[in-house]
Design an enzyme around this catalytic site. Structure first.
Site, mmCIF file in Angstrom:
data_model
loop_
_atom_site.group_PDB
_atom_site.id
_atom_site.type_symbol
_atom_site.label_atom_id
_atom_site.label_comp_id
_atom_site.label_asym_id
_atom_site.label_seq_id
_atom_site.Cartn_x
_atom_site.Cartn_y
_atom_site.Cartn_z
ATOM 1 N N GLY A 170 0.829 -1.201 0.000
ATOM 2 C CA GLY A 170 0.000 0.000 0.000
ATOM 3 C C GLY A 170 0.858 1.244 0.000
ATOM 4 C CB CYS A 171 -0.054 4.770 -0.456
ATOM 5 S SG CYS A 171 -1.511 4.848 0.598
ATOM 6 C CE1 TYR A 172 -0.634 7.720 4.959
ATOM 7 C CE2 TYR A 172 -2.373 6.090 5.021
ATOM 8 C CZ TYR A 172 -1.976 7.406 5.041
ATOM 9 O OH TYR A 172 -2.908 8.402 5.148
ATOM 10 C CB ALA A 187 5.725 6.557 2.127
#
Lengths: 344, 344, 344, 344
Positions: free
Chosen positions: A147-149, A152
Site C-alpha cells: 500500500g501507499c503508507y 513510504a
C-alpha cells in the site's frame, strides 16, 4: 508483448494502471473489468480517457482468460478466489489489495477480519516492495503489492534500521495523504466543501497499514519492530508525505547516515536521496514513480528524522505494480515508468 | 535525432518544454539558457527535475550554437534579435512569445508598445496554430507559437465561423485561466493566501491576446471579426476554459453544427469533440496536448455556445511548440505528444 | 426578541442560517429540524458548531410551533404545505427554496415540474430581493428568498436596464459558483479528487434559475427580457461570480453608467460599487452579506460588462433571508449582518 | 471605550487585528500605521475591507499618540523601541512579534540574533498565553503575545505534562501550518502554482518557535523540557494542526488523561475538548478563537497523542492578542471574540 488485464479498472488504482500501461512498450492492455460499470466504456467513468481508453468494462473472468498478468485493484477480501483462479491457470497475479500482504494470518484476522482460505497460495506469494525485497520477488506468481503508507515509511527508515543507526523502540510515523488514497467512493469527509481548507488525523494509531509496515521494518531490522502510526488527510489529490522519527543510536553522525542511505539506494532509479538542506515534497513526485527521501538530525534531542514523499497512486499503487510486473517478466525495472514529474 | 535548445528554460513554459522534450524520441535536449539562473542546474530551480534534468543553464548564444531548433520562452520584445541570429544561422526558431504573432505591426505597437525591427523576418515567419493553418507552417523557419487563450478561443469557434453558422458580430469569449498562465514571477495576486478561494476577472476587454484571436478568427471568417474578451484567473494550476458565445445564424441546427466540427476536426488527434451532453472540463486535459470542445445551443435565445478546454502549459504553450517542431521537421505531428491525461 | 426556527437545518443553507442567527441581537434560535438527523445534535453533523449549537434536531412541526419566523431550507417542492401551515398560524415564512419564486405557474411547471397547490398563498407571497423590490416586501408573511445566481445577476444589471443604458436583447450571464452551491449531498462531481484542479460549465442554457432571473430583469425593465445563462462550477467553497454582458445603448458613457448605479445603490449598505480599475472578486465578499459590483465597457465592441460577486451562502441564501426577516419585522436591515469579510 | 492602535496594520496579523477589533464593543480602532503603505487606505491593500476600513495608514508615532493600547505586528527586532515609547507614555503594549517572548536573553540571541536593549522592559513584560499563565498577565503593561505554533503545542500538552501523565523526555511536535503563517511577503514557495498540491516540512528541527515552546512546557512541567519540533507548510490559508507525541507514564489510562484535561480546561471558553472518537481539524476552528484538542493513546506502543487545532491568525495571533487586551483592561475575556466558525 505480454497481455495485461485489470480487474477493478474503474477504481482509482485500476484507472491509474490503465493509464500507465498505455505507455508500456512491452505490455498491452488486454482486458478490463468492473462490477459497477460492466458494459460501459471506461471513458464514461473517466472523461479524461475519452478516445484513449474507450474500452468496455467486462467481467473478471474475461480478464483472467485474456491476460498473462492480472492486476487486481479490489476491496480487501476479494482477491483470494481470484488469485486461486489465476494461479491454477498459470497467470501472474499482482494484487493491489491487502489479502496477501501479511505473512501472519493472525495479523490479517485482527486488522482485516478475514481468514486465509488457501494457505498454499500465501506460501507461494511474495510481498513485493522491490527496493527492499527484490530478490524474493523474481520468479513468483502471486505478488502482494504494498500500500501507499507501507511503501513510504519502510523506504524512509530501512537503511537506518538495517545498519543499527537508530533504535528500534519508539519509532513514529506521522503521515499525510492526498485524497485519492481514500478512493472513488463518496464519503462526507471527502466531499469538496468539507475537506477543502481542512486537515485532520484519522484512524489515529489504529490504521490497518500498521502491521504491514511493522512486518517490513522487522524484516529489515532482523527482529520485531513496533511503531506508532498516525495518518492525516490532506486537501490535495496525490501524495504521501511520511515524516518518520526515531531515536538516533549514540554517536551516529549525519555522514554515516547518508552513507548508509547512499549504499542502500545509490543504484535505485526510483529513489532520489535529496541533497542536504532540501526537504522531500509531495509536489515533486506527482505523476511519477519516484520516492524522494530527505534526512535530518535534531542534534538537540538526538532524534533522526527521515522524510519520504511518493505519489500514492504511482509508487504507492499502480506504478509499483508495474515495476513488479517488469521484475517478474524480466523487463528492465524502469520500463514504461520513466515518468518525468511536472514542476507545477 | 535533432538537437533542441530552450532559451528561457527556467520560466514555466521553458521548464515544461524541457520536460516534454525529455520524452521525444527524435529530439534531444541540446542546451538550455537562463538569465536569472545562469550557471545553476535547472533542478535547483525545479526540484521535481532532480536527477532528470540537472543540466546547467548556459547562455542564449550557447543554445543557438548547439541546436537545430531553438525554442524561445522569453518576455515579449526579446525574441526579435534572437530570431535574427537563428535565421542567419539556418536554425529553426519557434517563439513562444508574442513578437511574431501579429501580422499587422500597428496592432503590435498598440498592444505591446514595440516595433518590428526586421520586417523581412516577419515576412518569413508564420503564425503556427496547426489545426487551423497547418499548410502555411510547413517549410517555415520562424514560427510564432500561439498563446493559451489564442489557441483555445479560435479552435472553439473556427468551424462555426468558417461555415457561416454563426454571426460575426457580437462574439464573446469568457475565459478562465489557471495560475501558471501568469508565470513564475511573484505577484501579490498570485500569492497563495490571496488567490486561494478567490476568483475574478482581470484586464477586462483589454488583454493583449485580443488582436491575436481576432486575427485568427478573421482569417477563418474571411473578413474582419471583432470580439469581446474577458479573462479570469482561476485558483487551479493549469488550464484554459474558454466559454465562447455567438449569435446563431437563423435556422442552423445542432446537427449542422456538429457536422461542421466533425468535418473540421474529425482527423485531428489533438482535438476531442465531446459527445452531446458533456461539457469540456480543464480537468480532463491536464498534462496533455488535447483540446476538448463541447457544443451547445440556447434555443431560447438563439445563441451558440462553444466551450473549449486546454492545458495552458501544453496545448497552450510547450506542447503546441513541439507539435510545430514535429510539423516543420517532418515527424509525425503526434510524436512525443501522445500524453495520456490523468483522471485525478 | 423574536423566535426564529429553521426547517432543514442540516443542509448547507440551514446550517449557515443557524450560524448567522447566533449573532443576531433581536432574534433567538428557537428550534431546528432535520429529517435525516432528527434526534441528533447539529454539532454532530457540523463539528465546527461544537459547544456553540449542540441543539437537537427536532421535527418540522416543533419548529412551526415554537417560532415567530420559520426559515425553510428544503428541496424544491416541499415548501408549499409548510407555508400553508405557517400562514394559518400567523407565522412569517421565509422560503429559501424555489416554490414561491416564480410568479407564473407555467414557468414553475416547465422548470420544476410541479404545480401551485394553494394559489392564494402565491398571491400572498412576495419575491424578496430587497435592493430591487424592497417596498413590496414590507408587511408580507410569505417571502420567497432568491437563489444565489438570481441575486447576483439581477443586481449586476438592474440599474443599466432600468435606465435604458443597455439593450434588452442579447444579455448573457456567464456565472461561476463555489461548490457549497451544490449542497451537502454527495455526488461524483463534487468528490474532492474529481473537482479539485478542474472547472467546467454545467446545465448550459438550461439551469432552473433562468426564468427567475428573467422575471426580475423583466420587472426592472418594464418588459419581457430573455437572457442566456451559463453556470460553471468552481473549485472553491463559496462565492458566485457573475460576469454579465449586454449591448450598450448607443452613446452611453461610463460616467452615465456609474451615475445610474450610484443612484440606485448609493444608499445600499450591502452593495459595494467598486472604484474603476478594480474587478469584483469572490474572495472579497466571503462570509459577508455584500454584493460587490464592478462596471466595465468594451469600447471596441460597444459592450457593457457588469461583474458582481456575492457569497452564495450569505447574500445568496442565509444572509439575505435574515435581511428579509429584518425588513419584515421592522428591524434595521443590517441588524446582525454587518459581517466583515476576512482578507484571507 | 478604549482606543486601540495597530502598528504594522498591512501585514496579515495586523489586518486581522483591524478586522476583529471592528466587532469589539469596548474598543475602537483609533489609528493604524504601515511603513510600506503610509498615506494609503488599508482597503487599497485589502479590497475585502472596502467601505469597512478605508482608514489611511499613518505613522507609528501617530498610533502611539492616539491609542490606549498599541498592538505591534512587526518583523522581529523592531518592537523594543516601540515598547519603550509606549511604556514611558503609559500605554499598554501588546507585541505580536518575538522580542519579548523569551525570558532567557541567550535564547533570543541564539535563535533571533539580537540583544535585549532595555532589560528593565523585559522585567516588566509578561508572556501572555492566558489559558496557561493567566494570573501573571493581569496588571502588566508589556505583553508578549505567543506565536501560532507556540500556542497550539503547549495547549495540547500542558495538562498531561503538569500532572506527570507523560514523560518529559522524547516529546515530539509534528505541526502543519496554513500559508498565512508565512505572511504577506512574496516568496517562491508561497507562489500559488508552486505550493498548490504540494506539502513539505521546513526548518526541520531548527524553527525559532522551539525555545518558546520549551519555555512554556518547562514552566508547566516545573523542570527543563526539550522537544523535537518539525513544522510543515500546508496548501490551505489558515490553521495550525499540532500532532504531539509523548511517552505515556506507566499505567496512565485514557480516563485519567481526560480528567486532567477537563480539570485544566473545563472552564476555558476558547478550548474545546473533543469527545473521544473525533480528531481535531483545522477546518472546525477557522475564523474563530477556539483551540480544539483531541486526545489519543496508542496502547500498542504506550504513546500519548494530543492533537490541537487553531486558526493561526486568530488564536495564533490577532484573536489571542485581543483576548489579552480584554484581560488587561478587565473586560470579560471573551468580549468581541465569540466568533462562530463556519462549517464550510
Amino acid at each position: 508483448m505480454i497481455r495485461a488485464g485489470v480487474v477493478g479498472a474503474t477504481g482509482y488504482a485500476g484507472a491509474e494502471l490503465v493509464r500507465l500501461l498505455s505507455g508500456h512498450p512491452c505490455a498491452e492492455l488486454a482486458a478490463i473489468s468492473s462490477v459497477s460499470f460492466q458494459g460501459k466504456p471506461l471513458s464514461e467513468v473517466y472523461p479524461a480517457y475519452y478516445q484513449l481508453c474507450d474500452r468496455i468494462c467486462g467481467t473478471q473472468e474475461e480478464v483472467v482468460e485474456q491476460s498473462d498478468v492480472v492486476f487486481a485493484a479490489l476491496p480487501h477480501g476479494l482477491s483470494q478466489e481470484l488469485a486461486k483462479e489465476c494461479f491454477e491457470k498459470g497467470k501472474v497475479f499482482i494484487d493491489l489489495g491487502a489479502d496477501f500482504r501479511l505473512e501472519n494470518e493472525e495479523d490479517y484476522q485482527e486488522w482485516y477480519g478475514g481468514t486465509y482460505r488457501y494457505p498454499e497460495l500465501h506460501e507461494a506469494s511474495v510481498y513485493a516492495l522491490p527496493e527492499l525485497f527484490r530478490e524474493a520477488i523474481r520468479g513468483k506468481k502471486i505478488l502482494a503489492n504494498p500500500g501507499c503508507y507501507t511503501t513510504a515509511v519502510p523506504l524512509a527508515l530501512a537503511p537506518a534500521l538495517k545498519n543499527g543507526l537508530i533504535q528500534k523502540e519508539g519509532i513514529l510515523a506521522d503521515c499525510k495523504s492526498g485524497v485519492t488514497g481514500a478512493g472513488r467512493k463518496l464519503t462526507q469527509n471527502t466531499h469538496y466543501p468539507e475537506l477543502n481548507e481542512g486537515m485532520s488525523a484519522y484512524k489515529v494509531a489504529s490504521h490497518r497499514h500498521t502491521p504491514e509496515m511493522e512486518q517490513s521494518l522487522s524484516r529489515v531490522a532482523g527482529s520485531k519492530v513496533k511503531i506508532t502510526f498516525v495518518p492525516h488527510l490532506l486537501p490535495v489529490n496525490r501524495g504521501i508525505l511520511a515524516t518518520c522519527y526515531a531515536k538516533l543510536t549514540d554517536g551516529v553522525t549525519m555522514e554515516q547516515m547518508q552513507n548508509a542511505y547512499r549504499e542502500a539506494y545509490g543504484e535505485e532509479y526510483f529513489i532520489r536521496l535529496l541533497p542536504q538542506g532540501r526537504e522531500a515534497d509531495i509536489k515533486n513526485v506527482r505523476y511519477s514513480n519516484f520516492c524522494d527521501i530527505s534526512l535530518h538530525i535534531d542534534t538537540r534531542t538526538n532524534t533522526f528524522i527521515a522524510i519520504s514523499a511518493i505519489d500514492n497512486m504511482v509508487k504507492g499503487a499502480a506504478g509499483q505494480a508495474i515495476q513488479n510486473m517488469n521484475l517478474v517478466f524480466g523487463f528492465n525495472e524502469t520500463t514504461g515508468l520513466k515518468l518525468f514529474p511536472p514542476a507545477f
